[in-house]
Design a protein around this motif. Sequence first.
Motif, short mmCIF file in Angstrom:
data_model
loop_
_atom_site.label_atom_id
_atom_site.label_comp_id
_atom_site.label_asym_id
_atom_site.label_seq_id
_atom_site.Cartn_x
_atom_site.Cartn_y
_atom_site.Cartn_z
N ALA A 1 0.58 -0.94 -0.55
CA ALA A 1 -0.14 0.28 0.01
C ALA A 1 0.78 0.85 -0.06
N LEU A 2 2.09 0.90 0.71
CA LEU A 2 2.63 2.18 1.15
C LEU A 2 3.53 2.75 -0.50
N ALA A 3 3.88 1.39 -1.02
CA ALA A 3 4.47 1.61 -2.72
C ALA A 3 3.33 2.07 -3.64
N GLY A 4 1.69 2.10 -3.08
CA GLY A 4 0.85 2.38 -3.64
C GLY A 4 0.06 1.34 -5.33
N LYS A 5 0.51 0.23 -4.90
CA LYS A 5 0.62 -1.19 -5.53
C LYS A 5 -0.89 -1.97 -5.49
N VAL A 6 -1.99 -1.95 -6.66
CA VAL A 6 -2.67 -2.41 -6.14
C VAL A 6 -3.29 -3.66 -6.01
N ALA A 7 -3.63 -3.88 -5.56
CA ALA A 7 -4.41 -6.39 -5.42
C ALA A 7 -4.75 -6.16 -5.94
N GLY A 8 -4.87 -6.79 -6.94
CA GLY A 8 -5.31 -7.42 -7.87
C GLY A 8 -4.71 -7.56 -9.07
N LYS A 9 -3.91 -5.76 -9.50
CA LYS A 9 -3.71 -5.80 -10.15
C LYS A 9 -1.99 -5.82 -9.92
N ASP A 10 -1.87 -4.97 -9.53
CA ASP A 10 -0.07 -4.85 -9.18
C ASP A 10 0.75 -6.48 -8.24
N TYR A 11 -0.48 -6.57 -8.19
CA TYR A 11 0.49 -8.25 -7.38
C TYR A 11 -1.01 -8.68 -6.86
N SER A 12 -0.55 -10.24 -6.60
CA SER A 12 -1.91 -11.05 -6.09
C SER A 12 -1.76 -11.44 -4.80
N CYS A 13 -2.45 -12.53 -4.23
CA CYS A 13 -2.03 -13.14 -2.85
C CYS A 13 -3.52 -14.74 -2.95
N LEU A 14 -2.12 -15.37 -2.34
CA LEU A 14 -2.40 -16.90 -1.61
C LEU A 14 -3.39 -17.28 -1.17
N ASP B 1 -16.94 -0.77 9.74
CA ASP B 1 -16.70 -0.79 8.33
C ASP B 1 -16.10 -1.12 7.77
N LEU B 2 -15.66 -1.76 7.32
CA LEU B 2 -14.14 -2.01 6.26
C LEU B 2 -14.82 -2.30 4.97
N ALA B 3 -15.32 -1.24 4.38
CA ALA B 3 -15.64 -0.54 3.34
C ALA B 3 -14.60 -0.77 2.46
N ALA B 4 -13.22 -0.23 2.45
CA ALA B 4 -12.35 0.50 1.97
C ALA B 4 -11.59 -1.01 2.17
N ALA B 5 -11.78 -1.89 2.38
CA ALA B 5 -10.89 -3.12 2.30
C ALA B 5 -10.50 -3.43 1.16
N ASN B 6 -9.14 -4.27 0.59
CA ASN B 6 -8.59 -4.37 -0.40
C ASN B 6 -9.23 -5.36 -1.19
N ASP B 7 -8.47 -6.24 -2.28
CA ASP B 7 -9.02 -7.04 -2.99
C ASP B 7 -8.68 -8.46 -1.96
N CYS B 8 -7.05 -8.47 -1.11
CA CYS B 8 -6.48 -9.51 -0.31
C CYS B 8 -7.42 -9.16 1.01
N MET B 9 -7.52 -8.12 1.45
CA MET B 9 -8.44 -8.03 2.85
C MET B 9 -9.68 -8.87 3.04
#
Length: 411
Positions: A272-285, A345-353
């Motif tokens: 997040a600090l590097a401005g990377k977007v989950a599901g686009k720049d990186y993936s998580c398993l 409320d965690l509406a702002a959670a990213n794809d991995c969260m």
Amino acid sequence: MKIRSLAAMLAATVILPFAAAHATDLEVTHWWTSGGEAAAVAEFAKAFDATGNKWVDGAIAGAGGTARPIMVSRITGGDPMAATQFNHGRQAEELVEAGLMRDLTDVATRENWKDIIKPAGLLDSCTIDGKIYCVPVNIHSWQWLWLSNGAFEAAGVAVPKNWDEFVAAGPALEKAGIVPLAVGGQAWQAAGAFDVLMLALGGKDRFYKVYKDKDAEVAAGADVAKVFKAADDARRLSKGTNVQDWNQATNMVITGKAGGQIMGDWAQGEFALAGKVAGKDYSCLPGLGVNEVIATGGDAFYFPVLEDEEKSKAQEVLASTLISPTAQVAFNLKKGSLPVRGDVDLAAANDCMKKGLDILAKGNVVEWVDQLLSADSQKQKEDLFSEFFANASMTPEDAQKRFADIIASAD
């Protein structure tokens, strides 16, 4: 699942007058020193400062393995801080038994922690002989494989969907000049990676047989031998990492110098600090794409017994602040972890969260190793896997035998 503004206002009216009457500085020690971690802990500091008190930051570099002995030495040596981070579990057990940690049962009862902290095992890990000695602040799960989408694109292979596909992609990554798996040199990273493999490939029942039941026969058996084979693959794939700190290894994934990293969800703070977007720049398993189970370990704050009455009163304000809805959301969104409250409320959670929240909602959780083994047993395990990852001449068979011996004497 929503933060109600009225509830937040009521919470503020409870805390602020009390805090204003007893405003004081409190030194808080922790090991959150990476960029993402520092951004997260600043949210706690801001929330506590808003009560009229002041958070005096006592960050200790080097992660828990370096920081914990320093923290313990200060407490046992008569120079306690006002509050200190540990992983909730058994790390502070001896300090509690020695009467050096404050009983928070009154605060927890007054604020209904048993009703709001989910899952219940988090608070259980803070409870000794029926008394509550810490406040859990997040749910951290180790069980993730973080992947650089750009690295796999550069290597000409698809982003893996599970551990086997990741291992199979190793040669293509190496041919492209990319380290397949980033593993830093700190002992806890190697031990943690093994534990993730144990849960993902060995399964929940076997994981508990080894770490909860301390079954040395299972630890020495054929099924765990398969986990050591996977650890051998991980060791081979991590050759050439050449960094020490976990966040340096994460940065290799962020910059595409490494294909992946087995690391806890706190790595998200660095992405997040590097401005990377989950599901686009990186993936998580989660569960390495094999077994979608996460641990409900994480971080908690303990409060050493203090002689100063004003600081003791301010400790209660800090404990209340750490568990408050607004602080829980602000901290965990930046930390990459999940909140310990089920009413936020965690509406702002990213794809991995969101993946983690879904697994948590399904109840696919386990206690983590910090909650199941003593600090001494953990240290023995860390020493073993640090040597295993650093020394290619140690065979998986030899390592498993030593591991079984550790489990046989574990407490």
